[in-house]
Enzyme design. Structure first.
Site, mmCIF file in Angstrom:
data_model
loop_
_atom_site.group_PDB
_atom_site.id
_atom_site.type_symbol
_atom_site.label_atom_id
_atom_site.label_comp_id
_atom_site.label_asym_id
_atom_site.label_seq_id
_atom_site.Cartn_x
_atom_site.Cartn_y
_atom_site.Cartn_z
ATOM 1 N N GLY A 12 9.113 -20.666 34.693
ATOM 2 C CA GLY A 12 9.796 -20.988 35.939
ATOM 3 C C GLY A 12 10.810 -22.108 35.757
ATOM 4 O O GLY A 12 10.992 -22.633 34.652
ATOM 5 N N ASP A 13 11.488 -22.448 36.828
ATOM 6 C CA ASP A 13 12.461 -23.554 36.848
ATOM 7 C C ASP A 13 13.653 -23.304 35.929
ATOM 8 O O ASP A 13 14.306 -24.242 35.474
ATOM 9 C CB ASP A 13 11.795 -24.886 36.453
ATOM 10 C CG ASP A 13 10.527 -25.159 37.234
ATOM 11 O OD1 ASP A 13 10.597 -25.103 38.470
ATOM 12 O OD2 ASP A 13 9.475 -25.411 36.616
ATOM 13 N N GLY A 17 18.175 -19.664 41.044
ATOM 14 C CA GLY A 17 18.913 -19.795 42.293
ATOM 15 C C GLY A 17 20.404 -19.935 42.074
ATOM 16 O O GLY A 17 21.203 -19.305 42.757
ATOM 17 N N GLY A 40 11.021 -23.165 44.117
ATOM 18 C CA GLY A 40 12.145 -23.904 44.665
ATOM 19 C C GLY A 40 13.412 -23.525 43.930
ATOM 20 O O GLY A 40 13.546 -23.794 42.743
ATOM 21 N N HIS A 41 14.322 -22.845 44.605
ATOM 22 C CA HIS A 41 15.579 -22.446 43.978
ATOM 23 C C HIS A 41 16.674 -23.416 44.410
ATOM 24 O O HIS A 41 16.985 -23.531 45.597
ATOM 25 C CB HIS A 41 15.936 -21.005 44.356
ATOM 26 C CG HIS A 41 15.033 -20.005 43.711
ATOM 27 N ND1 HIS A 41 15.169 -18.646 43.874
ATOM 28 C CD2 HIS A 41 13.979 -20.161 42.873
ATOM 29 C CE1 HIS A 41 14.240 -18.016 43.171
ATOM 30 N NE2 HIS A 41 13.510 -18.920 42.574
ATOM 31 N N ARG A 143 -7.882 -7.179 51.278
ATOM 32 C CA ARG A 143 -7.625 -6.394 52.488
ATOM 33 C C ARG A 143 -8.023 -7.129 53.776
ATOM 34 O O ARG A 143 -8.442 -6.541 54.747
ATOM 35 C CB ARG A 143 -8.316 -5.022 52.402
ATOM 36 C CG ARG A 143 -7.884 -4.226 51.194
ATOM 37 C CD ARG A 143 -8.563 -2.883 51.094
ATOM 38 N NE ARG A 143 -9.986 -2.982 50.899
ATOM 39 C CZ ARG A 143 -10.586 -3.197 49.725
ATOM 40 N NH1 ARG A 143 -9.863 -3.366 48.638
ATOM 41 N NH2 ARG A 143 -11.899 -3.255 49.631
ATOM 42 N N GLN A 224 9.433 -18.047 40.244
ATOM 43 C CA GLN A 224 8.674 -18.491 39.076
ATOM 44 C C GLN A 224 9.251 -17.883 37.782
ATOM 45 O O GLN A 224 10.429 -17.592 37.717
ATOM 46 C CB GLN A 224 7.185 -18.185 39.231
ATOM 47 C CG GLN A 224 6.463 -19.046 40.255
ATOM 48 C CD GLN A 224 6.423 -18.429 41.636
ATOM 49 O OE1 GLN A 224 6.424 -17.229 41.814
ATOM 50 N NE2 GLN A 224 6.402 -19.270 42.642
ATOM 51 N N ARG A 303 7.210 -32.757 41.027
ATOM 52 C CA ARG A 303 6.427 -33.076 39.830
ATOM 53 C C ARG A 303 7.304 -33.100 38.579
ATOM 54 O O ARG A 303 8.220 -32.287 38.433
ATOM 55 C CB ARG A 303 5.310 -32.041 39.625
ATOM 56 C CG ARG A 303 4.214 -32.115 40.661
ATOM 57 C CD ARG A 303 3.058 -31.188 40.323
ATOM 58 N NE ARG A 303 3.446 -29.788 40.345
ATOM 59 C CZ ARG A 303 2.620 -28.784 40.048
ATOM 60 N NH1 ARG A 303 1.379 -29.039 39.685
ATOM 61 N NH2 ARG A 303 3.043 -27.539 40.103
ATOM 62 N N SER A 412 25.322 -21.722 31.248
ATOM 63 C CA SER A 412 25.483 -22.716 32.299
ATOM 64 C C SER A 412 25.626 -24.098 31.671
ATOM 65 O O SER A 412 24.848 -24.473 30.797
ATOM 66 C CB SER A 412 24.279 -22.694 33.240
ATOM 67 O OG SER A 412 24.396 -23.706 34.222
#
Length: 423
Positions: A12-13, A17, A40-41, A143, A224, A303, A412
C-alpha cells in the site's frame, strides 16, 4: 470496452491516488472496487493537498463519474467528513458520485469490535487501523451485514439494532477495557446516514455492464496493495479484502474477460505501515533518509512508515498474480543523493537461494540477497520530460524492466500531478 485496472503492488501507500488523478482525463468512469476508509489516497494539485478515503480519486474531474463499488465497505461518518471537505472546495459531487447498493456499511460497533479484538491480541497485534474494516467484512461473509441498499427499506433500523446488540455481546466476550459511549456514536452515525442517503444509490453491476456496452471508458481503482491481499498477501498481516486484480471482478461485477490494461504502481523503494514481515527493511541512516525525504507517514492514520530497499522478489510476485501489463514507478525523486542503491533480487530461504515469494517471509526464514546499482545526485522534481532524466536513473529503470519483464511507462518525480514523466 474493457475495464482497465490500477493496483498497488507493494504494502500500500504507493501513490495510486495521484496516478488515478493523472489518468482520469482518459476515462469516463472511475470505480473503486474494494477496501474501506483505512485507505488514504493523497492528491496534490494547484498547490493544495487532498486526501480521500472512500471516494474515488476522479472526484475532482467534472467530466468523470465516480462509483463506489459493491466490494467497498463504507463508514457513513468518515464518508460525510469527506463530502464536507469537497463542499469546501465547491466540488459538485452529487452529480458525479454514485454508490452501489451492495456495498456494506461499517457500523460504530464494528469499530469498537476492531479495538476490542486488537487489544485482546496483546503483543500479537496485526497493526489494525481500528476503522472497523475487518469486523465489517466478517459480517459480510457471515451473511449478517447491512448494505447500502438496506437504507432504502423501512425496517433498516431494526436490522441495525439487532446487529449492534450482537456486537456489544461480542465486545463483552473479549473482556478488555474498551471505554465508549454508543449513544453518542449512534447520534453521529445516524446523522451521517442521512447525508449518505442524499446521494444516488445504483445497481452497480448493471450500471457497469451498460457502460461497457455503450463504449464508456472505465478505470477501476484499488486500495491498499497486493501484498496486503487477504489471500495472497503476508497473512495474517493483511487487509480484509482482495486487493489484487481478481478483486475488481468481484468488487464491481465485471467479468474476467472484460479486463483490459492492468496498471501496477510501485515505489522506487519499499515501505510498510504497521506490523508484519518486511525482508528489506532498513534500520540505518538510509532508511531514515527515505522516510524523511519521502514524508513517509500514513495519509489516514499518520503512522510512520517503515522503509527499505526495493524488493524485486515480492514485486515480481505481485506482477504475476495481477497480470500487470504496465508499471508506474513512484517517488523516484526520494532516491536522489544516494551514492548507490540496493535491489533485492533473491532470498536466502532455509539454506537455499530462491527467486520467488515463499509461504513465510519472516526474518528467521528469509535473508535478502542484493544487487547494487549506481545512484544519482540530480534533483528530479523540476524535470518534465524523460530526456532530462539522469543516466543512472535510466539504468535503474532498465534494470527493473529487464527483471520484471514489464515496461515502466510512468515515473513520478514529486507529489504534484504535474510532476509526472511519461516514457
Amino acid at each position: 470496452m474493457a475495464v482497465d485496472l490500477l493496483l498497488g503492488l507493494q504494502w500500500g501507500d504507493e501513490g495510486k491516488g495521484k496516478i488515478v488523478d493523472v489518468l482520469t482525463s482518459n476515462y469516463n468512469i472511475i470505480a473503486r472496487f474494494q477496501g474501506g476508509p483505512n485507505a488514504g489516497h493523497t492528491l496534490v494539485f494547484n498547490g493544495m493537498k487532498h486526501v480521500l478515503h472512500t471516494i474515488p480519486s476522479g472526484i475532482f474531474h467534472d467530466d468523470a463519474t465516480n462509483l463506489v463499488g459493491n466490494g467497498v465497505v463504507i463508514d457513513p461518518v468518515i464518508f460525510k467528513k469527506e463530502l464536507e471537505k469537497l463542499d469546501e472546495q465547491n466540488v459538485d459531487y452529487k452529480s458525479n458520485l454514485t454508490i452501489s447498493r451492495k456495498a456494506h456499511l461499517i457500523l460504530p460497533t464494528h469499530r469498537l469490535l476492531d479495538a476490542a479484538s486488537e487489544t485482546a491480541k496483546g503483543k500479537a497485534k496485526i497493526g489494525s487501523t481500528l476503522k472497523g474494516i475487518g469486523p465489517t467484512y466478517m459480517d459480510k461473509t457471515g451473511r449478517n451485514g447491512i448494505r447500502v441498499g438496506d437504507l432504502e427499506l423501512d425496517n433498516w433500523k431494526e436490522k441495525y439494532r439487532s446487529l449492534a446488540d450482537k456486537h456489544e455481546a461480542m465486545i463483552d466476550f473479549y473482556n478488555v477495557d474498551i471505554q465508549y459511549n454508543l449513544d453518542e456514536l449512534e447520534v453521529e452515525f445516524f446523522e451521517a446516514v442521512k447525508t449518505l442517503k442524499e446521494l444516488q444509490f445504483i445497481d452497480s453491476e448493471e450500471y457497469m455492464f451498460q457502460a461497457m456496452k455503450n463504449g464508456k471508458s472505465i478505470l477501476a481503482e484499488g486500495a491498499q496493495g497486493s501484498l496486503l491481499d487477504i489471500d495472497f498477501g503476508t497473512y495474517p498481516f493483511v487487509t480484509s479484502s482482495n486487493t489484487t486484480a481478481a478483486g475488481a471482478c468481484t468488487g464491481l461485477g465485471v467479468a474476467p474477460n472484460k479486463i483490459g490494461e492492468v496498471f501496477g504502481i510501485f515505489k522506487a523503494y519499499t515501505t510498510r505501515v504497521g506490523s508484519g514481515p518486511f525482508p528489506t527493511e532498513l534500520f540505518d541512516e538510509d532508511g531514515e533518509t527515505m522516510g524523511r525525504v519521502g514524508h513517509e507517514f500514513g495519509a489516514t492514520t499518520g503512522r510512520r512508515r517503515r522503509c527499505g530497499w526495493l524488493d524485486l522478489v515480492a514485486l515480481k510476485y505481485a506482477c504475476q498474480v495481477n497480470g500487470v501489463t504496465q508499471l508506474m514507478m513512484m517517488k523516484a525523486d526520494v532516491l536522489s543523493g544516494f551514492k548507490s542503491l540496493k535491489v533485492c533480487t533473491a532470498y536466502k530461504y532455509k539454506g537455499e537461494v530462491i527467486e520467488h515469494l515463499p509461504y513465510n517471509i519472516e526474518a528467521e526464514n528469509v535473508t535478502p540477497i542484493y544487487t547494487e546499482v549506481k545512484g544519482w545526485k540530480e534533483d528530479l522534481t523540476q524535470m518534465e520530460d524523460a530526456s532530462q532524466m539522469p543516466k543512472e536513473l535510466n539504468d535503474y529503470i532498465d534494470f527493473l524492466e529487464k527483471e520484471l519483464e514489464t515496461p515502466i511507462k510512468i515515473v513520478s518525480v514529486g507529489p504534484d500531478r504535474k510532476q509526472t514523466i511519461f516514457r
